[in-house]
Design a protein around this motif. Structure first.
Motif, mmCIF file in Angstrom:
data_model
loop_
_atom_site.group_PDB
_atom_site.id
_atom_site.type_symbol
_atom_site.label_atom_id
_atom_site.label_comp_id
_atom_site.label_asym_id
_atom_site.label_seq_id
_atom_site.Cartn_x
_atom_site.Cartn_y
_atom_site.Cartn_z
ATOM 1 N N LYS A 11 52.957 87.811 -11.619
ATOM 2 C CA LYS A 11 52.278 86.641 -11.042
ATOM 3 C C LYS A 11 51.097 86.233 -11.910
ATOM 4 O O LYS A 11 50.855 85.045 -12.126
ATOM 5 N N ALA A 12 50.364 87.213 -12.429
ATOM 6 C CA ALA A 12 49.197 86.898 -13.257
ATOM 7 C C ALA A 12 49.657 86.249 -14.568
ATOM 8 O O ALA A 12 49.065 85.274 -15.041
ATOM 9 N N ARG A 13 50.741 86.796 -15.137
ATOM 10 C CA ARG A 13 51.246 86.235 -16.402
ATOM 11 C C ARG A 13 51.686 84.780 -16.199
ATOM 12 O O ARG A 13 51.315 83.886 -16.950
ATOM 13 N N GLU A 14 52.446 84.570 -15.114
ATOM 14 C CA GLU A 14 52.919 83.200 -14.815
ATOM 15 C C GLU A 14 51.756 82.237 -14.615
ATOM 16 O O GLU A 14 51.759 81.114 -15.114
ATOM 17 N N ALA A 15 50.742 82.689 -13.867
ATOM 18 C CA ALA A 15 49.585 81.817 -13.600
ATOM 19 C C ALA A 15 48.861 81.498 -14.900
ATOM 20 O O ALA A 15 48.387 80.377 -15.103
ATOM 21 N N PHE A 16 48.806 82.483 -15.798
ATOM 22 C CA PHE A 16 48.136 82.255 -17.094
ATOM 23 C C PHE A 16 48.875 81.182 -17.882
ATOM 24 O O PHE A 16 48.282 80.223 -18.384
ATOM 25 N N VAL A 17 50.210 81.341 -17.947
ATOM 26 C CA VAL A 17 51.020 80.395 -18.724
ATOM 27 C C VAL A 17 50.897 78.985 -18.129
ATOM 28 O O VAL A 17 50.698 78.001 -18.847
ATOM 29 N N THR A 18 50.993 78.894 -16.794
ATOM 30 C CA THR A 18 50.917 77.583 -16.150
ATOM 31 C C THR A 18 49.563 76.931 -16.408
ATOM 32 O O THR A 18 49.472 75.741 -16.703
ATOM 33 N N HIS A 19 48.492 77.717 -16.305
ATOM 34 C CA HIS A 19 47.157 77.121 -16.394
ATOM 35 C C HIS A 19 46.719 76.847 -17.836
ATOM 36 O O HIS A 19 46.147 75.807 -18.123
ATOM 37 N N PHE A 20 46.990 77.811 -18.730
ATOM 38 C CA PHE A 20 46.463 77.678 -20.089
ATOM 39 C C PHE A 20 47.518 77.179 -21.097
ATOM 40 O O PHE A 20 47.191 76.921 -22.253
ATOM 41 N N GLY A 21 48.786 77.136 -20.665
ATOM 42 C CA GLY A 21 49.831 76.605 -21.537
ATOM 43 C C GLY A 21 50.179 77.502 -22.705
ATOM 44 O O GLY A 21 50.675 77.022 -23.733
ATOM 45 N N GLU A 22 49.903 78.785 -22.592
ATOM 46 C CA GLU A 22 50.312 79.744 -23.639
ATOM 47 C C GLU A 22 50.513 81.110 -22.996
ATOM 48 O O GLU A 22 50.082 81.342 -21.869
ATOM 49 N N GLU A 23 51.161 82.016 -23.734
ATOM 50 C CA GLU A 23 51.364 83.382 -23.217
ATOM 51 C C GLU A 23 50.046 84.153 -23.321
ATOM 52 O O GLU A 23 49.294 83.967 -24.277
ATOM 53 N N PRO A 24 49.767 85.029 -22.346
ATOM 54 C CA PRO A 24 48.574 85.879 -22.485
ATOM 55 C C PRO A 24 48.781 86.916 -23.585
ATOM 56 O O PRO A 24 49.924 87.200 -23.957
ATOM 57 N N GLN A 25 47.693 87.464 -24.066
ATOM 58 C CA GLN A 25 47.832 88.534 -25.068
ATOM 59 C C GLN A 25 48.072 89.888 -24.397
ATOM 60 O O GLN A 25 48.657 90.778 -24.971
ATOM 61 N N GLY A 26 47.605 90.035 -23.166
ATOM 62 C CA GLY A 26 47.823 91.296 -22.455
ATOM 63 C C GLY A 26 47.675 91.087 -20.961
ATOM 64 O O GLY A 26 47.199 90.042 -20.520
ATOM 65 N N VAL A 27 48.141 92.083 -20.179
ATOM 66 C CA VAL A 27 47.954 92.040 -18.726
ATOM 67 C C VAL A 27 47.426 93.403 -18.292
ATOM 68 O O VAL A 27 48.069 94.428 -18.523
ATOM 69 N N ALA A 28 46.235 93.395 -17.697
ATOM 70 C CA ALA A 28 45.656 94.648 -17.194
ATOM 71 C C ALA A 28 45.928 94.739 -15.698
ATOM 72 O O ALA A 28 46.040 93.720 -15.017
ATOM 73 N N GLN A 46 50.356 98.780 -5.085
ATOM 74 C CA GLN A 46 49.826 97.411 -5.017
ATOM 75 C C GLN A 46 48.418 97.363 -5.606
ATOM 76 O O GLN A 46 47.689 98.349 -5.539
ATOM 77 N N GLY A 47 48.042 96.196 -6.115
ATOM 78 C CA GLY A 47 46.696 96.080 -6.675
ATOM 79 C C GLY A 47 46.458 94.694 -7.238
ATOM 80 O O GLY A 47 47.020 93.707 -6.758
ATOM 81 N N THR A 48 45.628 94.632 -8.278
ATOM 82 C CA THR A 48 45.257 93.347 -8.890
ATOM 83 C C THR A 48 45.580 93.375 -10.377
ATOM 84 O O THR A 48 45.340 94.391 -11.042
ATOM 85 N N ALA A 49 46.112 92.256 -10.879
ATOM 86 C CA ALA A 49 46.413 92.155 -12.312
ATOM 87 C C ALA A 49 45.598 91.020 -12.918
ATOM 88 O O ALA A 49 45.331 90.008 -12.260
ATOM 89 N N VAL A 50 45.204 91.205 -14.171
ATOM 90 C CA VAL A 50 44.458 90.181 -14.907
ATOM 91 C C VAL A 50 45.170 89.955 -16.239
ATOM 92 O O VAL A 50 45.237 90.847 -17.088
ATOM 93 N N ALA A 51 45.744 88.751 -16.396
ATOM 94 C CA ALA A 51 46.365 88.379 -17.682
ATOM 95 C C ALA A 51 45.269 87.735 -18.520
ATOM 96 O O ALA A 51 44.479 86.934 -18.006
ATOM 97 N N TRP A 52 45.208 88.099 -19.810
ATOM 98 C CA TRP A 52 44.058 87.634 -20.607
ATOM 99 C C TRP A 52 44.462 87.261 -22.033
ATOM 100 O O TRP A 52 45.492 87.699 -22.554
ATOM 101 N N ALA A 53 43.620 86.443 -22.648
ATOM 102 C CA ALA A 53 43.695 86.148 -24.092
ATOM 103 C C ALA A 53 42.258 85.934 -24.556
ATOM 104 O O ALA A 53 41.415 85.497 -23.769
ATOM 105 N N PRO A 54 41.965 86.233 -25.832
ATOM 106 C CA PRO A 54 40.580 86.114 -26.288
ATOM 107 C C PRO A 54 40.103 84.663 -26.325
ATOM 108 O O PRO A 54 40.900 83.738 -26.494
ATOM 109 N N ALA A 55 38.805 84.473 -26.139
ATOM 110 C CA ALA A 55 38.173 83.153 -26.274
ATOM 111 C C ALA A 55 36.788 83.422 -26.844
ATOM 112 O O ALA A 55 36.247 84.503 -26.636
ATOM 113 N N SER A 56 36.235 82.415 -27.519
ATOM 114 C CA SER A 56 34.976 82.743 -28.184
ATOM 115 C C SER A 56 33.775 82.569 -27.245
ATOM 116 O O SER A 56 33.534 81.474 -26.737
#
Ligand code: GLA
Length: 376
Positions: free
Chosen positions: A8-25, A52-62
């Motif tokens: 779900k976190a990966r999908e939300a990242f792709v939908t919102h930012f228009g690219e694949e995340p670099q990782g999912v914690a 069950q828990g929480t996931a955070v999909a991420w990519a670097p930003a400056s």
């Protein structure tokens, strides 16, 4: 199909930012088997991590943080790391708090785009907020190239976030359970020195969580009050914390009756947790269950953090399980979840009977199986 928090976190990242995340914690929620309201008294606790828990999909930003929370209707937050805003009473407080506080514990916070998603409901006593804090800590650590962020540093940053950004003077159990827990094991945590021992759950035991469906609202004040009462007791006894007190000292001390009840619970609950850990390691289910039942009575009568709906659910479970296990409220209290431990072979019949009873009383029966080994 049940989509995982990570997906779900990966999908939300792709939908919102228009690219694949670099990782999912990911970081799990927890259920506490025994040892409630003792962590902020330096006591012993025995939680276990959930699937069950929480996931955070991420990519670097400056130098900036840009976030979206899938489960909060896609709300967003963004800020520069040089000017982190204060809390706002929502999920953003946890993000801002972790970003501001992690460096105090030696954990670097780089700029990051992130999407948050989870599969734990808030307010059900299974530590959705601690799992969010630790998932954020892991995501920031991954983005900083820190492969081994210490569980203690992440947990302390999470606890400080609760204190300074969410207004809850919590102990450290939830954050440590999420950061240090190993699946299929209970975590015996000594809150005085933060040492951890992992105890494997026996193969023929099962751990069931059932929701009372009383949501915990406006209870932070009650929680903070309990903490103050414990501090008052320790001070009156001339001790740094109630961990240093023995049962006899508390029973004989001239304390205000309410404060004395609180202190008795704390001292006895730490003893119970020590005994329960011994029963768990030895596979003594009847011993373990009896201690769980005593813990519930103490939280209800001495610490006064239960709720009538929780008490009746606990009684129903205790009756269905009989002597081969036990049940108690779990977590902060005033509603939320109940935990029950029984033989794996008893799990299906207990769930079925409970469902029937609750249906007859027009009550829902939301159950999560936290652990089920081999049914013998
Ligand atoms: C909440 C707090 C914990 C702990 C429990 C009660 O979950 O966050 O620190 O005090 O209540 O055991």
């Amino acid at each position: 199909m049940n989509i995982s928090a990570r997906e779900k976190a990966r999908e939300a990242f792709v939908t919102h930012f228009g690219e694949e995340p670099q990782g999912v914690a990911f970081a799990p929620g927890r259920v506490n088997l025994i040892g409630d309201h003792v962590d902020y008294n330096d006591g012993l606790v025995l939680p276990m991590p959930l699937a069950q828990g929480t996931a955070v999909a991420w990519a670097p930003a400056s130098q900036e943080v840009e976030a979206i929370a899938r489960d909060a209707s896609g709300e967003t937050d963004s800020f520069r790391l040089s000017v982190i805003p204060g809390p706002d009473g929502s999920w953003r407080s946890y993000l801002r708090g972790m970003a501001a506080i992690m460096p105090e514990f030696g954990l670097p916070v780089p700029g990051m785009r992130l999407a948050i998603a989870g599969d734990l409901s808030r307010g059900t006593g299974l530590s959705s907020s601690a799992s969010l804090e630790i998932a954020l800590a892991r995501a920031f650590a991954q983005a900083a190239g820190n492969k081994n962020p210490g569980a203690v540093a992440m947990a302390q940053a999470g606890q400080q976030t609760e204190h300074r950004y969410a207004g809850v003077q919590c102990g450290i159990m939830d954050q440590m359970a999420s950061a240090a827990g190993i699946s299929g094991h209970a975590t015996l945590l000594d809150c005085r020195d933060l040492s951890v021992e992992h105890i494997a759950l026996p193969e023929d035991w099962a751990v069931l969580i059932v929701q009372s469906n009383v949501t915990r609202g406006l209870v932070d004040g009650e929680y903070n009050l309990r903490r103050q009462q414990c501090e008052t007791a320790a001070k009156a006894l001339g001790l740094a914390s109630l961990r240093e007190a023995g049962s006899e000292l508390v029973t004989q001390a001239a304390l205000d009756p309410v404060v004395k009840r609180r202190a008795r619970h704390v001292v006895e609950e730490t003893d119970r947790t020590r005994q329960a850990a011994i029963c768990l390691a030895a596979g003594d289910l009847s011993g373990f269950g009896a201690i769980l039942n005593q813990s519930h009575a103490s939280l209800r009568d001495l610490f006064e953090v239960s709720h009538p709906a929780v008490d009746s659910l606990v009684t129903d479970l205790q009756t269905l399980i009989g002597g081969r296990g036990g049940a108690r409220m779990t977590g902060g209290g005033f509603g939320g979840a109940v935990v029950a431990v029984m033989e794996s072979a008893a799990l299906d019949p207990v769930i079925q009977a409970l469902r029937q009873q609750r249906r007859a009383a027009a009550l829902p029966c939301d159950a999560i199986i936290a652990w089920s080994g081999r049914a013998t």
